[in-house]
Design an enzyme around this catalytic site. Structure first.
Site, mmCIF file in Angstrom:
data_model
loop_
_atom_site.group_PDB
_atom_site.id
_atom_site.type_symbol
_atom_site.label_atom_id
_atom_site.label_comp_id
_atom_site.label_asym_id
_atom_site.label_seq_id
_atom_site.Cartn_x
_atom_site.Cartn_y
_atom_site.Cartn_z
ATOM 1 N N GLU A 21 0.990 -1.301 0.179
ATOM 2 C CA GLU A 21 0.533 0.205 -0.425
ATOM 3 C C GLU A 21 1.178 1.192 -0.077
ATOM 4 O O GLU A 21 0.462 2.545 -0.198
ATOM 5 C CB GLU A 21 -0.494 0.140 0.568
ATOM 6 C CG GLU A 21 -2.006 -1.220 1.441
ATOM 7 C CD GLU A 21 -3.056 -1.352 2.687
ATOM 8 O OE1 GLU A 21 -4.254 -0.552 2.429
ATOM 9 O OE2 GLU A 21 -2.200 -1.251 3.860
ATOM 10 N N TYR A 53 -15.205 26.760 0.069
ATOM 11 C CA TYR A 53 -15.469 25.060 0.220
ATOM 12 C C TYR A 53 -14.610 24.601 -0.821
ATOM 13 O O TYR A 53 -13.992 23.074 -1.100
ATOM 14 C CB TYR A 53 -16.958 24.188 0.094
ATOM 15 C CG TYR A 53 -17.737 25.186 -0.767
ATOM 16 C CD1 TYR A 53 -17.643 24.757 -2.363
ATOM 17 C CD2 TYR A 53 -19.255 25.342 -0.731
ATOM 18 C CE1 TYR A 53 -19.044 25.372 -2.829
ATOM 19 C CE2 TYR A 53 -20.085 26.765 -1.440
ATOM 20 C CZ TYR A 53 -19.480 26.310 -2.498
ATOM 21 O OH TYR A 53 -20.832 26.547 -3.442
ATOM 22 N N GLU A 73 -6.959 6.682 10.515
ATOM 23 C CA GLU A 73 -7.182 7.944 11.634
ATOM 24 C C GLU A 73 -6.566 9.172 11.642
ATOM 25 O O GLU A 73 -6.621 10.067 11.807
ATOM 26 C CB GLU A 73 -6.617 7.367 12.700
ATOM 27 C CG GLU A 73 -8.044 6.158 13.292
ATOM 28 C CD GLU A 73 -7.481 4.440 13.002
ATOM 29 O OE1 GLU A 73 -7.156 4.183 11.635
ATOM 30 O OE2 GLU A 73 -8.250 3.726 13.621
ATOM 31 N N LYS A 98 -12.030 4.158 2.792
ATOM 32 C CA LYS A 98 -11.511 3.128 2.059
ATOM 33 C C LYS A 98 -11.961 2.303 1.244
ATOM 34 O O LYS A 98 -11.590 1.043 1.998
ATOM 35 C CB LYS A 98 -10.099 2.792 3.051
ATOM 36 C CG LYS A 98 -8.411 2.378 2.756
ATOM 37 C CD LYS A 98 -7.666 2.445 3.637
ATOM 38 C CE LYS A 98 -6.587 1.229 3.178
ATOM 39 N NZ LYS A 98 -5.238 1.248 4.425
#
Ligand code: ATP
Ligand code: PH2
Length: 358
Positions: A21, A53, A73, A98
């Site tokens: 990854e 935004y 996290e 994910k």
């Protein structure tokens, strides 16, 4: 409290615990809910009174595509920190999905959701600092921040009322539209310093600039370490960065504000081109030109300073300098005498996670 919601922001990143990854990008999807008091913006109809935004979406993509982290996290925390740079956002809830995580059973999605509130120290500090030091630095940063804001706002209102009396007949110039409705301006500001913990000072200065009513920082460059330009041998090296600012202040009021912030961070003006804790220069203001020595626009030496042009170019690849030395910043930069004397330190320094700087 009102909220602004941005959902389904997608980008590819190399985050995850598994070795594979780290090198093979996979999709991440982010939703955010930002608590913002929209009443002022609804009255003024002005973007600087709320949160842009589009800018938030760009920041999220920048973090997803940026430096590897193992955990979603951590990614969520970095995104929350980046969003809370916009002080209009009082609290943010970030969900990071994910959907192609390496899970060996069939699954729809995996996600983490965090909620973080506005605290200056949440982004001044990386969370990687040793906790006891972190709490000391954070309360110092907070105190200094409050002091800076109060002193800047006091000085700013004195300046505005003084100039309103003294110059009420003055013609509009470089955004100094005294008889017109206030309007929004776009400024490019260079930051630098070579005394003290400059990285921390520059971060705090950016918070101070953003905290002035009517100001909204809309872009922050990477941080560069730069050799002293035009200064004697042995001068300590500098750290430099550039920010883009949307502001309701006219150029002179903005300069006055910046000088007040410099003073709060211990800037002394005893000698020209001396060592300094903090230098804030207006490089460009609405692409206007002006030759007043008290406020020259664009900054008269910007065209020959890689320590200004390199961060500006990194922030805006299409940046253009106006005036006597006009041109694309990309073309001016290689011709500066210090083009080889600027070194990228960190892309994400504003989040407090760059390499330690002595
Ligand atoms: N675009 C500008 N931005 C900031 N200051 C300016 C600008 N144009 C003129 N000045 C004036 O320059 C004066 C000196 O500014 P300052 O002390 O920041 O200079 P410096 O940082 O030592 O040198 P340099 O201007 O070459 O970066 C200020 O008092 C200010 O009035
Ligand atoms: N590298 C570097 N050199 C400088 C700088 C600076 O910010 N960075 N500022 C100066 C006066 O403003 C003079 N020289």
């Amino acid at each position: 409290m009102d909220s602004i919601q941005l959902t389904g922001i997608r980008a590819e990143g190399t985050h995850g615990v598994l070795e594979d990854e780290h090198s093979t990008a996979q999709p991440f999807v982010v939703d955010v809910v930002m608590q913002v008091d929209t009443r002022l913006a609804a009255t003024t109809d002005n973007i600087t009174d709320t949160v842009d935004y589009g800018q938030i979406a760009n920041r999220i993509v920048h973090i997803i595509e940026g430096e590897h982290v193992d955990l979603i996290e951590t990614l969520a925390q970095r995104i929350a920190n980046a969003i809370l740079q916009s002080h209009a956002v009082q609290q943010v809830t970030v969900t990071v999905h994910k959907p192609q995580a390496p899970i060996t059973v069939p699954f729809d999605d995996v996600s983490v959701t965090i909620t973080r509130a506005q605290e200056i120290e949440s982004w001044l500090l990386s969370g990687q600092t040793e906790p006891s030091i972190a709490s000391k630095v954070s309360s110092l940063a907070h105190e200094q921040q409050n002091a800076t804001l109060q002193s800047t706002q006091r000085s700013l209102s004195e300046h505005i009322s003084h100039t309103a009396h003294a110059e009420h007949t003055e013609r509009a110039e470089y955004g100094n539209e005294r008889n017109a409705e206030p309007s929004m301006h776009h400024a490019v500001i260079a930051l630098g310093g070579n005394i003290g913990n400059v990285e921390q000072t520059l971060r705090s200065a950016i918070v101070s600039i953003d905290s002035i009513p009517g100001n909204q920082i809309s872009g922050i460059s990477p941080l560069y370490r730069t050799q002293p330009w035009g200064m004697p041998d042995g001068t300590p090296e500098f750290y430099n960065a550039v920010v883009q600012l949307d502001t309701m202040l006219d150029a002179r009021t903005l300069l006055h504000t910046l000088q007040t912030i410099e003073a709060t961070f211990g800037r002394r003006r005893d000698k020209h081109w001396s060592n300094r804790t903090l230098d804030l220069d207006i490089i460009d203001f609405d692409h206007t030109t002006n030759s007043d020595p008290m406020l020259s626009l664009p900054h008269p030496r910007a065209w020959q300073r890689a320590f200004v042009l390199a961060p500006w170019l990194a922030l805006d690849p299409d940046a253009q300098l106006v005036g006597a030395h006009s041109g694309a910043v990309a073309e001016l930069l290689p011709n500066t005498p210090d083009a080889h004397a600027v070194t990228l330190v960190s892309q994400s320094w504003i989040l407090g996670d760059s390499a330690h700087i002595d």
